[in-house]
Design a protein around this motif. Structure first.
Motif, mmCIF file in Angstrom:
data_model
loop_
_atom_site.group_PDB
_atom_site.id
_atom_site.type_symbol
_atom_site.label_atom_id
_atom_site.label_comp_id
_atom_site.label_asym_id
_atom_site.label_seq_id
_atom_site.Cartn_x
_atom_site.Cartn_y
_atom_site.Cartn_z
ATOM 1 N N ASN A 126 -63.888 6.260 8.797
ATOM 2 C CA ASN A 126 -64.729 7.400 8.475
ATOM 3 C C ASN A 126 -66.173 6.906 8.440
ATOM 4 O O ASN A 126 -66.491 5.961 7.718
ATOM 5 C CB ASN A 126 -64.307 7.965 7.118
ATOM 6 C CG ASN A 126 -65.144 9.121 6.650
ATOM 7 O OD1 ASN A 126 -66.366 9.146 6.785
ATOM 8 N ND2 ASN A 126 -64.483 10.097 6.068
ATOM 9 N N VAL A 127 -67.053 7.547 9.203
ATOM 10 C CA VAL A 127 -68.439 7.082 9.303
ATOM 11 C C VAL A 127 -69.136 7.093 7.942
ATOM 12 O O VAL A 127 -69.948 6.222 7.653
ATOM 13 C CB VAL A 127 -69.234 7.899 10.352
ATOM 14 C CG1 VAL A 127 -69.407 9.342 9.919
ATOM 15 C CG2 VAL A 127 -70.586 7.255 10.632
ATOM 16 N N ASN A 128 -68.823 8.062 7.095
ATOM 17 C CA ASN A 128 -69.468 8.142 5.782
ATOM 18 C C ASN A 128 -69.033 7.009 4.867
ATOM 19 O O ASN A 128 -69.786 6.568 4.014
ATOM 20 C CB ASN A 128 -69.170 9.486 5.127
ATOM 21 C CG ASN A 128 -69.756 10.618 5.919
ATOM 22 O OD1 ASN A 128 -70.927 10.604 6.262
ATOM 23 N ND2 ASN A 128 -68.935 11.603 6.255
ATOM 24 N N ILE A 129 -67.817 6.538 5.035
ATOM 25 C CA ILE A 129 -67.335 5.418 4.219
ATOM 26 C C ILE A 129 -67.834 4.103 4.804
ATOM 27 O O ILE A 129 -68.393 3.266 4.101
ATOM 28 C CB ILE A 129 -65.795 5.416 4.137
ATOM 29 C CG1 ILE A 129 -65.310 6.667 3.402
ATOM 30 C CG2 ILE A 129 -65.285 4.158 3.451
ATOM 31 C CD1 ILE A 129 -63.806 6.831 3.392
ATOM 32 N N GLU A 130 -67.647 3.914 6.092
ATOM 33 C CA GLU A 130 -67.981 2.641 6.750
ATOM 34 C C GLU A 130 -69.454 2.278 6.566
ATOM 35 O O GLU A 130 -69.782 1.171 6.167
ATOM 36 C CB GLU A 130 -67.595 2.749 8.239
ATOM 37 C CG GLU A 130 -67.957 1.551 9.064
ATOM 38 C CD GLU A 130 -69.232 1.775 9.846
ATOM 39 O OE1 GLU A 130 -69.765 0.773 10.343
ATOM 40 O OE2 GLU A 130 -69.702 2.911 9.962
ATOM 41 N N GLY A 131 -70.358 3.208 6.831
ATOM 42 C CA GLY A 131 -71.785 2.916 6.711
ATOM 43 C C GLY A 131 -72.192 2.569 5.290
ATOM 44 O O GLY A 131 -72.890 1.584 5.046
ATOM 45 N N GLY A 132 -71.726 3.361 4.339
ATOM 46 C CA GLY A 132 -72.067 3.112 2.942
ATOM 47 C C GLY A 132 -71.515 1.800 2.423
ATOM 48 O O GLY A 132 -72.187 1.071 1.693
ATOM 49 N N GLU A 133 -70.293 1.493 2.807
ATOM 50 C CA GLU A 133 -69.683 0.250 2.346
ATOM 51 C C GLU A 133 -70.365 -0.976 2.954
ATOM 52 O O GLU A 133 -70.591 -1.961 2.270
ATOM 53 C CB GLU A 133 -68.185 0.231 2.653
ATOM 54 C CG GLU A 133 -67.393 1.129 1.743
ATOM 55 C CD GLU A 133 -67.512 0.735 0.283
ATOM 56 O OE1 GLU A 133 -67.079 -0.364 -0.088
ATOM 57 O OE2 GLU A 133 -68.058 1.528 -0.490
ATOM 58 N N LEU A 134 -70.693 -0.923 4.241
ATOM 59 C CA LEU A 134 -71.383 -2.068 4.846
ATOM 60 C C LEU A 134 -72.753 -2.268 4.197
ATOM 61 O O LEU A 134 -73.143 -3.400 3.907
ATOM 62 C CB LEU A 134 -71.510 -1.894 6.362
ATOM 63 C CG LEU A 134 -70.238 -2.116 7.163
ATOM 64 C CD1 LEU A 134 -70.455 -1.776 8.632
ATOM 65 C CD2 LEU A 134 -69.728 -3.539 7.018
#
Length: 176
Positions: A126-134
């Protein structure tokens, strides 16, 4: 590499009420470093839900007591059936799985960089999860993204503003 749970190992998912959706998001995280509270809130906000940090933390505490999720660190949670074993960058000698996977994808591209959306698609996350987590992982070790997080890819092809994204060098620095 730590074992990861199959989705069926988590309690069954329920109706799309905001609290239920939050639990679905936490259950959907497949990397063993878990999801940060702020990332969970951003995912819910991107879907049109309004939640407070206090409300989100209260839900996570209840789910922890009920055994639906585990607390990985003071700010990270994951599905209780996933095995713990991937430390955060600040506390461990190994990089979290998501960071290692993203770095592997970026080093395989000729440009050695990718927009957040393209990287999420390549990782099937999920782009919203992946970006925030990185971004959270980079902050943990004091690594900042060059160009205010913008890469060469552009909105609208070649004429729009630069897209947010990641470079292999930045992720490599965080891993090191």
């Amino acid at each position: 590499m730590p074992a990861q749970a199959e989705p069926s190992d988590c309690p069954p998912q329920s109706a799309p009420h905001v609290q239920d959706r939050a639990l679905q998001v936490v259950r959907g995280v497949s990397w063993p470093s878990g999801i940060e509270v702020g990332t969970l809130m951003r995912v819910l906000a991107s879907e049109g839900h309004t939640v407070t940090e206090s409300q989100t933390r209260d839900w996570l505490e209840v789910w922890t007591v009920q055994g639906h999720v585990r607390r990985v660190s003071p700010d990270r949670y994951l599905c209780s059936s996933l095995l713990l074993g991937s430390p955060t960058l600040a506390t461990g000698d190994r990089a979290p799985l998501l960071l290692r996977r993203a770095h592997q994808v970026l080093t395989a591209t000729p440009e050695r960089e990718m927009s957040t959306r393209a990287l999420a698609a390549a990782l099937q996350e999920n782009v919203n999860i992946e970006g925030g987590e990185l971004c959270s992982m980079l902050r943990e070790v004091g690594v900042t993204r060059p160009n205010r997080g913008r890469v060469k890819a552009r909105y609208g092809g070649t004429t729009g503003p630069r897209l947010p994204g990641f470079t292999a060098d930045t992720l490599g620095t965080a891993i090191a």
